[in-house]
Design a protein around this motif. Structure first.
Motif, short mmCIF file in Angstrom:
data_model
loop_
_atom_site.label_atom_id
_atom_site.label_comp_id
_atom_site.label_asym_id
_atom_site.label_seq_id
_atom_site.Cartn_x
_atom_site.Cartn_y
_atom_site.Cartn_z
N UNK A 53 7.16 -6.67 5.56
CA UNK A 53 6.94 -5.49 4.75
C UNK A 53 6.66 -5.89 3.32
N UNK A 54 5.52 -5.53 2.84
CA UNK A 54 5.15 -5.76 1.46
C UNK A 54 5.06 -4.41 0.82
N UNK A 55 5.56 -4.31 -0.39
CA UNK A 55 5.54 -2.99 -1.00
C UNK A 55 4.14 -2.52 -1.37
N UNK A 56 3.97 -1.23 -1.32
CA UNK A 56 2.74 -0.63 -1.82
C UNK A 56 1.66 -0.52 -0.78
N UNK A 105 7.15 7.12 -2.07
CA UNK A 105 8.36 6.33 -2.30
C UNK A 105 8.05 4.85 -2.30
N UNK A 106 7.08 4.47 -1.50
CA UNK A 106 6.71 3.05 -1.50
C UNK A 106 6.14 2.66 -2.85
N UNK A 107 5.32 3.55 -3.39
CA UNK A 107 4.72 3.30 -4.69
C UNK A 107 5.83 3.14 -5.73
N UNK A 108 6.77 4.05 -5.65
CA UNK A 108 7.87 4.00 -6.61
C UNK A 108 8.64 2.69 -6.47
N UNK A 109 8.92 2.31 -5.25
CA UNK A 109 9.66 1.07 -5.02
C UNK A 109 8.90 -0.13 -5.56
N UNK A 110 7.60 -0.09 -5.29
CA UNK A 110 6.81 -1.23 -5.72
C UNK A 110 6.86 -1.37 -7.24
N UNK A 111 6.79 -0.21 -7.89
CA UNK A 111 6.76 -0.25 -9.33
C UNK A 111 8.08 -0.74 -9.92
N UNK A 115 2.51 -2.45 -13.85
CA UNK A 115 1.31 -1.84 -13.26
C UNK A 115 1.06 -0.47 -13.89
N UNK A 116 0.20 -0.47 -14.86
CA UNK A 116 -0.07 0.75 -15.61
C UNK A 116 -0.64 1.85 -14.72
N UNK A 117 -1.71 1.48 -13.98
CA UNK A 117 -2.34 2.48 -13.12
C UNK A 117 -1.37 3.00 -12.07
N UNK A 118 -0.51 2.09 -11.63
CA UNK A 118 0.49 2.48 -10.63
C UNK A 118 1.39 3.57 -11.18
N UNK A 119 1.86 3.40 -12.38
CA UNK A 119 2.73 4.41 -12.98
C UNK A 119 1.99 5.72 -13.15
#
Lengths: 188, 383, 157, 666
Positions: B289-292, B318-324, B330-334
């Motif tokens: 499992x890799x995040x994102x 939630x995966x996005x949040x975890x990854x961040x 990760x600016x775009x991610x936020x």
């Protein structure tokens, strides 16, 4: 004699069994409908172009007098398998130099135009068969169907269903080669 | 529990096979007993027919004679064989009683799935509610984006497109991605997702329009694995098997460490390999499992069924949040997360995410358009 | 089960149609009747085992229209059928034509009946001799009545 | 968990079947009583375990457990509960499980009720039955496991075909299978008899109830299927000579022949090898039907997915069971002693003719159904064999059969008195001709064949009634005496009368609904009036209604006769969005005289459609209900025969009381 008669049902059963075994051959499609057109002259028809397309219409005279055999593909925008087939036919036209004519079967012209704009238009000529009458002349049983027509207007080959997947493409390629429908020296 | 029931059933089966051992030895019905009973009944039948006047006395006599002859024949026949009945063979019965469950268990242990639980539809309300929620969210998101006078943030459209894609509404997804594709800030991922959506909307066929999007995606980022994946699929569908194969293999070889999309790649490579008789690839086993959500996840999503997709959507945010959490730079991610929270109507979290983005934007040039976007968003959210 | 095929037809053809529709019908009732009869003998090529008269497929509708067109032009029933057959082959004829390939089919029922007559006749002839009435000996008679007596209780009701 | 219990129970059933297929038959040949007796327990155990499996699958359907692939593929959470249950046997796997359950039920039935059958015969029969079980259980488990799991489960299922969401069709397969598979036990009895080398009247008596039970179910199943086609498909047809229909019809024809030839074996110890052959062939044709429906061999409208591997497996089973039993037959049958003698005019001869006609008819249907395959294999040509062929070949045979059907019951065993016979039927013949001529005069038109059929049906009906009247001496003796006689007649005799009369009634329904059907097809806008068969029908428009899992266009048709309101009909065209398919729900006003049959559809032409018109198809089908009534009579007749006390002549208790000459009181 009595023994012979008693053995008859067994013999009959074995004969039927052999037919069943033959019938289970996975290559056999019980729904396939034979064509009467093979080795016959292509039917007479004269179709107008699809309104809104610049591609000219199609008539029987267009199929005659070509130096190589040509391919006639019956298609429609509402026909789901035609999409998959379209890419294959396009490739044959672009890479192998196959000449492709189309019969747009029972299709609303605007749908057909949009469809061809989306997917590209590999057809030299397209006749619009709105009434489906030309389809009957060709003995059509479903869409898509693809025919190879010789220079003198004789139908050489018919493929029912989409030419998609390695087996179908192989069969179609063989038929094209056999008919001499591909220009000499073409790739592949 | 389940094994207990299996044992119980097995015991019943053993009991059934052994049951004859409990029976008394003598009450075996023989032909000599059974056949005359029926013939005697036929005799009575003749009498009745005669009483009714259906047959004459002479006919009755002849019929009786026939039956009598049959009775005699039966008696003689069974006399010859009588008395030879045996009661042995109990060992065989025991062997059969042991063998039968062994066969059943042998079959079941190879073919059964005792570990899979039953799940009645009624017991899965929560799962359904989540799916419904995603649907509702997609509707809300779309409304907001459409009503936005500035045309809506690209991130929002991307999120909508991905949501649609995972809901199996490929045609809607195409529309959403296309909005972004026409904008300046379209990225390689925008185009590869668009390509995927177009292909899915066309029954999995990479039609020219999808190919155009793939080309754009590769122009912007030649290393986009999803774009390469669909490019390969395009060639595969064009019967250029070798080219399709090579594309995937060379892209795979560019990676040094394990990335999750490799699984999808490997599967597709092996599919092509099977069709074209080419060597298969084996992935070194990597972290599972890799995040994102990566591009390959997106590619994999096209092969998922609806339920899997629904699951995918639910976990996406939630995966996005975890990854961040792990990659706070990760600016775009936020930005995307903030947008998602906005849509999910969780303004507090949205504000929090925008604040993170704002902090990162400090390092960016003042002309960065994202600054304005974050400010505007924060104002809207009253943060 | 038949309708499963309809679904198939609808998938293959654009306009989900119905069996004969009023706008297809001819005004001349005699011609229309002939058209209906002909339609019942023609197989819908997409819907297996269904005649075009009751088929909902688009191509069946086209064929029905064609049949009527030919009738209006003045074709005989046989000519109409031949017209369709020329395009679709023997396969469309629900009533296979009598030709060498179908001799076996058409003569089979007659053959079956003849075999029956032959076998049955043979059996009847061989069984017709009068049966000799031979009474049982008294010893046998006793055995039988003993057995009958034993079995009397079995069914007395 | 529940599906796994079902799966394991199936494995145990297979294991028990394996034991049962070996031990009892070995016991019979080695005279080992314990081994022989094991058959009873294992046969009952088999039905127990298969029933557990079936119940487990049904439970999965009822609660919509989408961890079971079969449920995912054939059900949907929104489906009405009744059809969730019916979904259990809606798929290839589920229906095969039902098939096996019924197979086990018949085996257990013989084990449980066959107390009058000698141990050896029973042991052999049950072993043969277990061979069939082993074949089909292994087929199910190895190629078509109904308990295959999916994890994680999808959120919802793919729906059952909406066409199958119908009461008639939900009940049709179980009945049909009961018939089909019921003949398996008759087959097992026949093979056991061949192994034993003996067939006698007692054997025929043991087999008779099972034959009857299977025949009754098959009759009901076919009739129900036909009824379903009639009101569901929307154009009022009830028989199409589709291969799938044919394969269920062939066992019925041969089963009917078997029912009759077994009577001769029972009464006269004759037709023995013929009865055995019929028993084998009847079940062989049932197997053939299973094979054809599940292998995709013929172009037919069948519901099951096609898989060549499955086809090969069933063909293998067919080769072993049919080939094996017929080889055994070829080997053992000639050794059977011929039975009693009879004259060319006798009950035996009449039944012989009946059997020959039924066999020829079966052969015709079989040949017609398989001819396209045979021709394709030999020449590569593809042809179609459709209703015109079957009607032309089959109907004349049936008319001939009807003549003998009326005649047969008048004939006495061994030899009939011709003068007396003629005397008895003279009146009936005249009456039948009068009926046909009256029909001719009154109806004024219609095909000649129809009048011949009317003649046949009238003859059969009158002859059957006349024969019954003779038996109870109606009008010869006081009515009370006749009533007493009627009560004293064996039930089987009433059964025959009812069944034969049922055929006559059935024929009339067929004649009426084919020969005198009227039809009106119109484009209707609200207010359109149609007149058909004396009814004035006003179309009041169509509305869209929402069903539980479909959307329907519902038309409203007000039916009046002579200005008076008769009824209002609501035909529908339903669209099932999940399954993406449409069904026609015809609305029928049903009376004995005939059905007013209405259906509605969207016009094919866009132009008409856009103008707001609907296609109305209104049929008047005279007497069509007689088809179902006749079928019901056949079923009741069969059930009456089945309830005949003589079929349950008990095992002998050594009689202690002295012999009595008295006729047992009835």
């Amino acid at each position: 004699m009595k023994r012979l008669i008693a053995g008859l049902p067994f013999i009959a059963a074995v004969i039927f069994g052999v037919f069943f075994l033959w019938g289970l051959n996975p290559d056999r499609d019980p729904n396939e409908i034979p064509s009467v057109l093979i080795s016959q002259p292509a039917p007479a028809f004269d179709l107008d172009p699809v309104p809104g397309l610049e591609t000219p219409g199609l008539a029987r005279s267009d199929l005659v007098g070509n130096e190589r055999p040509v391919v006639v593909n019956v298609f429609a925008s509402w026909c789901v398998p035609c999409r998959a087939e379209h890419a294959v036919l396009t490739r044959f036209v672009e890479r192998e130099g196959m000449r492709l004519f189309g019969i747009n079967y029972k299709d609303k012209p605007e749908d057909a135009v949009k469809w061809l704009n989306d997917l590209g238009n590999p057809y030299e000529r397209i006749g619009s068969d709105l009434s489906g009458r030309t389809g009957i002349e060709w003995g059509l049983s479903g869409v898509p169907e693809t025919f190879i027509v010789d220079g003198d207007g004789t139908v050489l080959f018919r493929y029912v269903g989409p030419v998609v997947g390695p087996d179908a493409v192989e069969r179609f390629t063989q038929a094209l080669k056999q008919a001499g429908a591909l220009p000499k020296g073409a790739a592949s | 529990m389940i094994w207990g029931i299996f044992v119980l059933l097995t015991l019943v089966a053993i009991g059934i096979v052994l049951y004859p051992l409990l029976l008394s030895k003598s009450n075996t019905l023989t032909r000599g007993d059974a056949v005359p009973a029926i013939l005697a009944d036929q005799m009575r039948e003749i009498q009745r027919d005669m009483d009714r006047g259906l047959i004459s006395e002479q006919e009755a006599q002849a019929a009786r004679l026939e039956i009598k002859k049959r009775i005699l024949a039966t008696t003689r026949n069974s006399e010859e064989k009588a008395g030879s009945s045996r009661n042995g063979g109990r060992v065989t019965l025991v062997v059969a009683a042991v063998l039968a469950p062994v066969i059943a268990a042998g079959y079941y242990l190879t073919m059964g799935s005792p570990e899979v639980p039953s799940m009645a539809f009624a017991a899965r309300a929560e799962e359904r509610a989540q799916t419904d929620e995603v649907t509702a969210l997609a509707i809300q998101l779309r409304e907001r984006l459409v009503s936005d006078p500035t045309g809506g943030p690209s991130e929002g459209w991307m999120l909508l497109g991905q949501t649609y894609q995972r809901m199996g509404r490929a045609a809607d997804a195409v529309e959403a991605f296309e909005v972004v594709a026409e904008r300046e800030d379209a990225t390689s991922a925008t185009f590869s997702m668009l390509a995927e959506a177009v292909a899915v909307a066309n029954d999995g066929v990479v039609i020219p329009r999808a190919k155009l999007a793939i080309d754009r995606a590769l122009d912007l980022d030649p290393s986009n694995p999803a774009a390469t994946y669909f490019e390969s699929l395009y060639y595969f569908q064009q019967e250029e098997t070798r080219k399709a194969y090579d594309l995937l293999v060379s892209r795979l070889n560019q990676e040094e460490a394990y990335v999750p999309w490799m699984e999808t790649y490997a599967a597709q490579i092996n599919r092509i390999a099977a069709a074209a008789d080419l060597p298969v690839v084996n992935l070194p086993s990597g972290p599972t499992s890799q995040p994102g959500p990566s591009a390959a996840d997106v590619a994999a999503a096209s092969e998922m069924n609806d339920a899997d997709r629904a699951e995918f959507i639910r976990s996406m945010v939630s995966r996005l949040a975890e990854r961040l959490e792990d990659e706070p730079d990760d600016l775009d991610g936020w930005m995307r997360l903030a947008n998602a929270y906005t849509v999910l109507q969780e303004p507090d979290r949205a504000v929090e995410a925008y604040r993170k983005a704002e902090a990162l934007l400090e390092q960016q040039p003042a002309s960065d358009p994202r600054r304005a976007a974050v400010r505007a968003a924060l104002e809207r959210l009253g943060g | 089960m038949r309708q499963l095929i309809f679904a198939f037809c609808i998938g293959l053809f654009p306009f989900a149609a119905n069996a004969v529709e009023p706008d297809e019908m001819l005004t001349d009732p005699v011609l229309e009747q002939r058209a209906r009869e002909i339609s019942k003998d023609l197989r819908c090529v997409v819907c297996q085992n269904q005649d075009i008269d009751s088929s909902n497929a688009g191509v069946a509708r086209d064929l029905r229209l064609l049949v009527r067109e030919r009738l209006v032009v003045g074709d005989s029933d046989a000519e109409v059928i031949e017209y369709i057959r020329a395009r679709y082959g023997d396969y469309v004829l629900l009533k296979p034509p009598l030709e060498p390939a179908t001799y076996a089919l058409w003569f089979a029922p007659i053959a079956f009946v003849l075999i029956g007559v032959f076998v049955g006749g043979g059996l009847l002839m061989s069984r017709r001799k009068q049966e000799a009435f031979e009474d049982l000996g008294s010893e046998d008679e006793n055995t039988v009545s003993e057995i009958l007596r034993q079995n009397e209780a079995g069914d007395a009701s | 968990m529940v599906p796994e219990i079902g799966h394991f129970a199936l494995a145990l059933a297979l294991a028990l079947a394996l034991v049962q297929s070996v031990l009892p038959i070995a016991g019979a040949s080695r005279r080992n009583a314990v081994w022989m007796k094991s058959a009873q327990a294992t046969a009952i155990g088999q039905v127990l375990f298969v029933a557990i499996a079936f119940a487990a699958l049904m439970q999965a359907f009822i609660v919509s457990d989408f961890t079971v692939r079969n449920v995912v593929e054939n059900s949907h959470s929104l489906k009405p509960m009744l059809y969730k249950v019916a979904g259990t046997w809606g798929s290839h796997e589920g229906s095969l499980l039902l098939w096996i359950l019924i197979l086990a039920v018949f085996g257990a039935g013989v084990a449980w009720f066959g107390s009058n059958i000698p141990a050896e015969t029973k042991a052999r029969t049950l072993s043969v039955q277990a061979w069939i079980s082993v074949g089909f259980l292994s087929f199910l488990l190895l190629t078509s496991n109904p308990f295959e799991r999916v994890f994680p489960p999808p959120l919802d299922g793919n729906d059952l075909n909406p066409l199958l969401q119908d009461m008639g069709l939900a009940m049709h397969p179980p009945l049909l299978y009961f018939g089909y598979v019921g003949f398996s036990i008759v087959f097992s009895f026949a093979v056991a008899a061949l192994l034993e080398g003996r067939v006698d009247p007692a054997w025929a008596r043991w087999v008779r109830p099972w034959t009857l039970a299977a025949w009754v179910s098959l009759t009901a199943g076919i009739a129900l299927g036909s009824w379903w086609a009639y009101y569901e498909l929307g154009w009022g047809g009830w028989w199409f000579w589709d291969p799938v229909e044919n394969v269920s019809f062939m066992p019925w024809l041969l089963g009917t022949a078997l029912l009759h030839s077994a009577i001769v074996t029972e009464k006269r110890d004759a037709f023995k090898s013929w009865t055995i052959l019929l028993a084998i062939l009847t079940f062989s044709l049932s197997l053939l039907g299973t094979f054809i429906v599940r292998s995709g061999l013929l172009t037919s409208v069948h519901a099951f997915a096609v898989d060549p591997e499955r086809g090969l497996y069933i063909l293998g089973l067919l080769a072993v069971s049919i080939g094996g039993s017929l080889a055994l037959y070829a080997w053992r049958a000639p050794e059977m002693e011929p039975g009693g003698l009879f004259r060319p005019i006798s009950r035996e001869a009449g039944l012989l003719v009946n059997n020959l006609i039924l066999a020829a008819a079966t052969g015709t249907v079989l040949f017609g159904t398989l001819y396209p395959l045979i021709l394709e294999a030999i020449t590569g040509d593809k042809i179609s064999v459709g209703p015109p062929f079957f009607n032309a070949a089959f109907i004349p045979m049936m008319l001939a059969l009807v003549v003998f059907m009326g005649l047969g019951p008048f004939l006495s065993w061994k030899r009939a008195d011709i003068a007396g016979l003629l005397d008895r039927i003279r009146f009936v013949v005249v009456l039948a001709f009068i009926a046909a001529l009256a029909a001719w005069y009154l109806l004024n038109g219609g095909p000649i064949m129809a009048y011949l059929a009317i003649l046949g049906a009238a003859w059969l009906l009158f002859a059957t009634l006349r024969e019954w009247a003779l038996r109870i001496r109606l009008f010869e003796v006081p009515l009370a005496e006749s009533a007493r006689r009627a009560r004293n007649l064996p039930r089987a005799s009433h059964g025959m009368t009812l069944a034969h009369a049922g055929v006559a009634v059935l024929m009339m329904g067929m004649i009426g609904s084919t020969g005198w059907k009227s039809e009106e097809i119109v484009f209707a806008a609200p207010g359109t009036e149609v007149t058909i068969a004396g009814f004035d029908i006003t179309f009041e428009g169509a509305t869209q209604v929402q069903g539980p899992n479909y959307i329907a266009d519902r038309g409203t048709l007000v039916v009046r006769r002579d200005g008076e309101l008769v009824t209002t009909l609501f035909p529908e065209r339903r669209y099932y969005p999940v399954a993406e398919s449409q069904t026609t729900e015809s609305a029928i006003r049903s009376t004995l005289a005939g059905d007013l049959y209405t259906s509605i559809a969207t016009p094919a032409s866009d132009q008409v459609n856009n103008a707001g018109a609907w296609t109305l198809r209104i049929l008047y089908e005279p007497l069509v209900n007689l088809i179902w009534i006749g079928s019901i009579l056949l079923v009741i007749g069969g059930c009456l025969s089945l309830s005949d006390r003589r079929l349950r002549v008990g095992a002998p208790r050594r009689a202690k009381q002295p012999a009595s000459d008295a006729v047992p009181a009835e």
